[in-house]
Design a protein around this motif. Structure first.
Motif, PDB file in Angstrom:
ATOM      1  N   LEU A   1      49.708  64.630  25.641  1.00  0.00           N
ATOM      2  CA  LEU A   1      48.887  65.243  26.761  1.00  0.00           C
ATOM      3  C   LEU A   1      49.841  66.257  27.415  1.00  0.00           C
ATOM      4  O   LEU A   1      49.181  67.396  27.716  1.00  0.00           O
ATOM      5  CB  LEU A   1      48.192  64.274  27.941  1.00  0.00           C
ATOM      6  CG  LEU A   1      47.188  63.374  27.443  1.00  0.00           C
ATOM      7  CD1 LEU A   1      46.945  62.457  28.703  1.00  0.00           C
ATOM      8  CD2 LEU A   1      46.149  64.140  26.982  1.00  0.00           C
ATOM      9  N   ALA A   2      51.218  65.830  27.864  1.00  0.00           N
ATOM     10  CA  ALA A   2      51.882  66.873  28.629  1.00  0.00           C
ATOM     11  C   ALA A   2      52.042  68.276  27.592  1.00  0.00           C
ATOM     12  O   ALA A   2      52.346  69.212  28.039  1.00  0.00           O
ATOM     13  CB  ALA A   2      53.240  66.404  28.584  1.00  0.00           C
ATOM     14  N   ALA A   3      52.292  68.031  26.437  1.00  0.00           N
ATOM     15  CA  ALA A   3      52.348  69.336  25.445  1.00  0.00           C
ATOM     16  C   ALA A   3      50.982  69.969  25.237  1.00  0.00           C
ATOM     17  O   ALA A   3      51.273  71.119  25.422  1.00  0.00           O
ATOM     18  CB  ALA A   3      52.788  68.765  24.101  1.00  0.00           C
ATOM     19  N   GLU A   4      49.966  69.329  25.034  1.00  0.00           N
ATOM     20  CA  GLU A   4      48.528  69.961  24.930  1.00  0.00           C
ATOM     21  C   GLU A   4      48.210  70.744  25.971  1.00  0.00           C
ATOM     22  O   GLU A   4      47.578  71.653  26.331  1.00  0.00           O
ATOM     23  CB  GLU A   4      47.642  69.076  24.393  1.00  0.00           C
ATOM     24  CG  GLU A   4      47.838  68.918  22.898  1.00  0.00           C
ATOM     25  CD  GLU A   4      47.059  67.870  22.408  1.00  0.00           C
ATOM     26  OE1 GLU A   4      45.960  67.448  22.915  1.00  0.00           O
ATOM     27  OE2 GLU A   4      47.123  67.291  21.181  1.00  0.00           O
ATOM     28  N   PHE A   5      48.372  70.154  27.231  1.00  0.00           N
ATOM     29  CA  PHE A   5      47.800  70.484  28.697  1.00  0.00           C
ATOM     30  C   PHE A   5      48.816  71.240  29.654  1.00  0.00           C
ATOM     31  O   PHE A   5      48.525  71.507  30.736  1.00  0.00           O
ATOM     32  CB  PHE A   5      46.986  69.381  29.283  1.00  0.00           C
ATOM     33  CG  PHE A   5      45.741  69.031  28.679  1.00  0.00           C
ATOM     34  CD1 PHE A   5      44.444  69.697  28.656  1.00  0.00           C
ATOM     35  CD2 PHE A   5      45.848  67.935  27.568  1.00  0.00           C
ATOM     36  CE1 PHE A   5      43.508  69.297  27.981  1.00  0.00           C
ATOM     37  CE2 PHE A   5      44.536  67.525  27.121  1.00  0.00           C
ATOM     38  CZ  PHE A   5      43.404  68.246  26.908  1.00  0.00           C
ATOM     39  N   GLU A   6      49.972  71.124  29.198  1.00  0.00           N
ATOM     40  CA  GLU A   6      51.077  71.688  30.097  1.00  0.00           C
ATOM     41  C   GLU A   6      51.044  71.127  31.455  1.00  0.00           C
ATOM     42  O   GLU A   6      51.079  71.739  32.485  1.00  0.00           O
ATOM     43  CB  GLU A   6      50.948  73.033  30.017  1.00  0.00           C
ATOM     44  CG  GLU A   6      51.172  73.679  28.876  1.00  0.00           C
ATOM     45  CD  GLU A   6      51.158  75.593  28.648  1.00  0.00           C
ATOM     46  OE1 GLU A   6      50.940  75.958  29.877  1.00  0.00           O
ATOM     47  OE2 GLU A   6      51.000  75.978  27.605  1.00  0.00           O
ATOM     48  N   ILE A   7      51.191  69.741  31.451  1.00  0.00           N
ATOM     49  CA  ILE A   7      51.216  68.822  32.646  1.00  0.00           C
ATOM     50  C   ILE A   7      52.540  68.154  32.472  1.00  0.00           C
ATOM     51  O   ILE A   7      53.048  67.724  31.470  1.00  0.00           O
ATOM     52  CB  ILE A   7      50.199  67.955  33.030  1.00  0.00           C
ATOM     53  CG1 ILE A   7      49.777  67.022  31.651  1.00  0.00           C
ATOM     54  CG2 ILE A   7      48.979  68.787  33.040  1.00  0.00           C
ATOM     55  CD1 ILE A   7      48.642  66.073  31.911  1.00  0.00           C
TER      56      ILE A   7
END
Length: 85
Positions: free
Chosen positions: A52-58
């Motif tokens: 998620l962090a990689a895909e949504f930049e969070i």
């Protein structure tokens, strides 16, 4: 996801209907992605969070908390076939 659930995508939201209970759930893109990763066999909240962090930049910690929270809620509502959330 057990067969009693019907999933459909509408714009940027995934709708999940519990055909037995007549309840429905609206999932945003992040929540839908968490359940998609679960269905694909990614079961650890940290592994989901990293994706998620990689895909949504969070932030990874924020993503991990969100994944854990959603998986707990999904388990409570019977959305997860495997009880090991």
């Amino acid at each position: 996801m057990p067969e009693r659930f019907l999933r459909r995508t509408l714009d940027d939201e995934e709708i999940v209907v519990d055909l037995e209970k007549g309840e429905f759930y609206g999932l945003n893109r992040t929540a839908a992605r968490i359940l998609e990763l679960w269905r694909d066999g990614v079961r650890e909240p940290m592994a989901i969070a990293e994706t998620l962090a990689a895909e949504f930049e969070i932030d990874v910690a924020e993503a991990q908390a969100a994944a854990k929270r959603l998986l707990d809620e999904a388990k409570d509502h019977g959305l997860l076939e495997d009880e090991s959330a």
